[in-house]
Scaffold this motif. Structure first.
Motif, PDB file in Angstrom:
ATOM      1  N   VAL A  99     -13.099 -53.566  -6.116  1.00  0.00           N
ATOM      2  CA  VAL A  99     -13.686 -54.116  -7.087  1.00  0.00           C
ATOM      3  C   VAL A  99     -14.479 -53.261  -8.170  1.00  0.00           C
ATOM      4  N   PHE A 100     -15.220 -52.240  -7.170  1.00  0.00           N
ATOM      5  CA  PHE A 100     -16.184 -51.198  -8.051  1.00  0.00           C
ATOM      6  C   PHE A 100     -15.999 -49.961  -8.346  1.00  0.00           C
ATOM      7  N   HIS A 101     -14.746 -49.355  -7.367  1.00  0.00           N
ATOM      8  CA  HIS A 101     -14.281 -48.034  -7.607  1.00  0.00           C
ATOM      9  C   HIS A 101     -15.399 -46.816  -7.573  1.00  0.00           C
ATOM     10  N   LEU A 102     -16.418 -47.104  -7.022  1.00  0.00           N
ATOM     11  CA  LEU A 102     -17.376 -46.231  -6.843  1.00  0.00           C
ATOM     12  C   LEU A 102     -17.168 -44.944  -6.474  1.00  0.00           C
ATOM     13  N   HIS A 103     -16.107 -44.787  -5.710  1.00  0.00           N
ATOM     14  CA  HIS A 103     -15.592 -43.434  -5.063  1.00  0.00           C
ATOM     15  C   HIS A 103     -14.853 -42.638  -5.955  1.00  0.00           C
ATOM     16  N   THR A 104     -14.249 -43.254  -7.154  1.00  0.00           N
ATOM     17  CA  THR A 104     -13.654 -42.583  -7.999  1.00  0.00           C
ATOM     18  C   THR A 104     -14.225 -42.792  -9.565  1.00  0.00           C
TER      19      THR A 104
END
Length: 115
Positions: A99-104
């Motif tokens: 949902v959040f794609h924080l790593h990318t």
């Protein structure tokens, strides 16, 4: 009234709560390193308006918009459905990553800007 009491009045979704005093302080930054707790990381969610606060466990984090001095803020209220969904998955980190794609996040922003 504590906002979590409003979001989960019957204590069905939120089983334990941790606050500022449970954080690691590095300079003036508070980091919520949830590895210090005797809990399975797959079951812990961190909700914060500062992404660096859950930087050690990005997939456990849910970023929200700051609410300071906003009487009409409903950011946490809007999370109710998402928290209910998380309560039904085996590993909240998998759904949060999707949902959040924080790593990318950074790479995604650069790619979108350059396209």
């Amino acid at each position: 009234m504590i906002i979590l009491d409003f979001l989960d009045p019957n204590n069905e979704l939120i089983h334990q709560r941790f606050y500022r005093e449970n954080c690691i302080e590095i300079g003036k930054i508070l980091i919520k390193d949830i590895r210090i707790f005797d809990r399975k990381l797959k079951n812990i969610v961190i909700i914060d308006n500062s992404v660096y606060a859950f930087g050690y466990q990005l997939d456990n984090g849910i970023p929200i918009i700051s609410w300071h001095n906003n009487k009409h803020d409903k950011e946490l209220f809007n999370l109710i459905d998402y928290l209910e969904t998380l309560s039904k998955v085996d590993d909240i980190r998998v759904l949060n990553r999707h949902v959040f794609h924080l790593h990318t996040f950074y790479e995604d922003c650069v790619e979108e800007f350059n396209s």
